[in-house]
Design a protein around this motif. Sequence first.
Motif, PDB file in Angstrom:
ATOM      1  N   PRO A  15      82.551  -1.935 -16.459  1.00  0.00           N
ATOM      2  CA  PRO A  15      81.766  -1.239 -17.490  1.00  0.00           C
ATOM      3  C   PRO A  15      82.547  -0.070 -18.081  1.00  0.00           C
ATOM      4  O   PRO A  15      83.379   0.535 -17.415  1.00  0.00           O
ATOM      5  CB  PRO A  15      80.535  -0.747 -16.728  1.00  0.00           C
ATOM      6  N   SER A  63      80.798   2.472 -19.566  1.00  0.00           N
ATOM      7  CA  SER A  63      79.928   3.640 -19.464  1.00  0.00           C
ATOM      8  C   SER A  63      78.863   3.365 -18.410  1.00  0.00           C
ATOM      9  O   SER A  63      78.684   2.232 -17.971  1.00  0.00           O
ATOM     10  CB  SER A  63      79.254   3.933 -20.807  1.00  0.00           C
ATOM     11  N   GLU A  64      78.125   4.414 -18.026  1.00  0.00           N
ATOM     12  CA  GLU A  64      77.043   4.223 -17.048  1.00  0.00           C
ATOM     13  C   GLU A  64      75.958   3.315 -17.605  1.00  0.00           C
ATOM     14  O   GLU A  64      75.377   2.517 -16.882  1.00  0.00           O
ATOM     15  CB  GLU A  64      76.459   5.575 -16.646  1.00  0.00           C
ATOM     16  N   ASP A  65      75.678   3.410 -18.913  1.00  0.00           N
ATOM     17  CA  ASP A  65      74.664   2.554 -19.534  1.00  0.00           C
ATOM     18  C   ASP A  65      75.096   1.089 -19.466  1.00  0.00           C
ATOM     19  O   ASP A  65      74.292   0.210 -19.165  1.00  0.00           O
ATOM     20  CB  ASP A  65      74.419   2.951 -20.987  1.00  0.00           C
ATOM     21  N   ASP A  66      76.371   0.828 -19.771  1.00  0.00           N
ATOM     22  CA  ASP A  66      76.888  -0.539 -19.682  1.00  0.00           C
ATOM     23  C   ASP A  66      76.790  -1.060 -18.254  1.00  0.00           C
ATOM     24  O   ASP A  66      76.454  -2.225 -18.029  1.00  0.00           O
ATOM     25  CB  ASP A  66      78.350  -0.606 -20.135  1.00  0.00           C
ATOM     26  N   ASP A  67      77.079  -0.198 -17.287  1.00  0.00           N
ATOM     27  CA  ASP A  67      77.033  -0.597 -15.887  1.00  0.00           C
ATOM     28  C   ASP A  67      75.612  -1.001 -15.499  1.00  0.00           C
ATOM     29  O   ASP A  67      75.396  -2.045 -14.879  1.00  0.00           O
ATOM     30  CB  ASP A  67      77.525   0.550 -15.000  1.00  0.00           C
ATOM     31  N   ALA A  68      74.628  -0.192 -15.877  1.00  0.00           N
ATOM     32  CA  ALA A  68      73.234  -0.489 -15.532  1.00  0.00           C
ATOM     33  C   ALA A  68      72.770  -1.776 -16.201  1.00  0.00           C
ATOM     34  O   ALA A  68      72.145  -2.629 -15.568  1.00  0.00           O
ATOM     35  CB  ALA A  68      72.339   0.681 -15.945  1.00  0.00           C
ATOM     36  N   LEU A  69      73.085  -1.955 -17.484  1.00  0.00           N
ATOM     37  CA  LEU A  69      72.667  -3.152 -18.206  1.00  0.00           C
ATOM     38  C   LEU A  69      73.343  -4.397 -17.645  1.00  0.00           C
ATOM     39  O   LEU A  69      72.699  -5.429 -17.443  1.00  0.00           O
ATOM     40  CB  LEU A  69      72.983  -3.006 -19.697  1.00  0.00           C
ATOM     41  N   SER A  70      74.636  -4.314 -17.352  1.00  0.00           N
ATOM     42  CA  SER A  70      75.362  -5.447 -16.775  1.00  0.00           C
ATOM     43  C   SER A  70      74.772  -5.844 -15.432  1.00  0.00           C
ATOM     44  O   SER A  70      74.619  -7.031 -15.136  1.00  0.00           O
ATOM     45  CB  SER A  70      76.841  -5.119 -16.610  1.00  0.00           C
TER      46      SER A  70
END
Length: 81
Positions: A39, A41-48
């Motif tokens: 990821p 970003s942290e947002d990408d990590d959570a969504l992934s």
Amino acid sequence: MIGRYRLTSLLGQGGMAAVYRAYDPRFDRDVAIKMLYAPTSEDDDALSTIKFEQEARIIAGLEHWPSSPSTTSASTMAAPT
């Protein structure tokens, strides 16, 4: 090699992951391995993570079919440039 799996070809890739054909010598069979891109970003990590877990649950639900064994684990890799 990724663990015990020998990658043989790239089957496809998208914005979130790449899928490889691989050989599993332990069970003498071909498998598909999906590797998530790291990821950005942290947002990408959570969504992934949410998407991957949803997909894993769907695949796990197919395990009752005799012709569709599956194993699910998680890994990340750098996105292609």
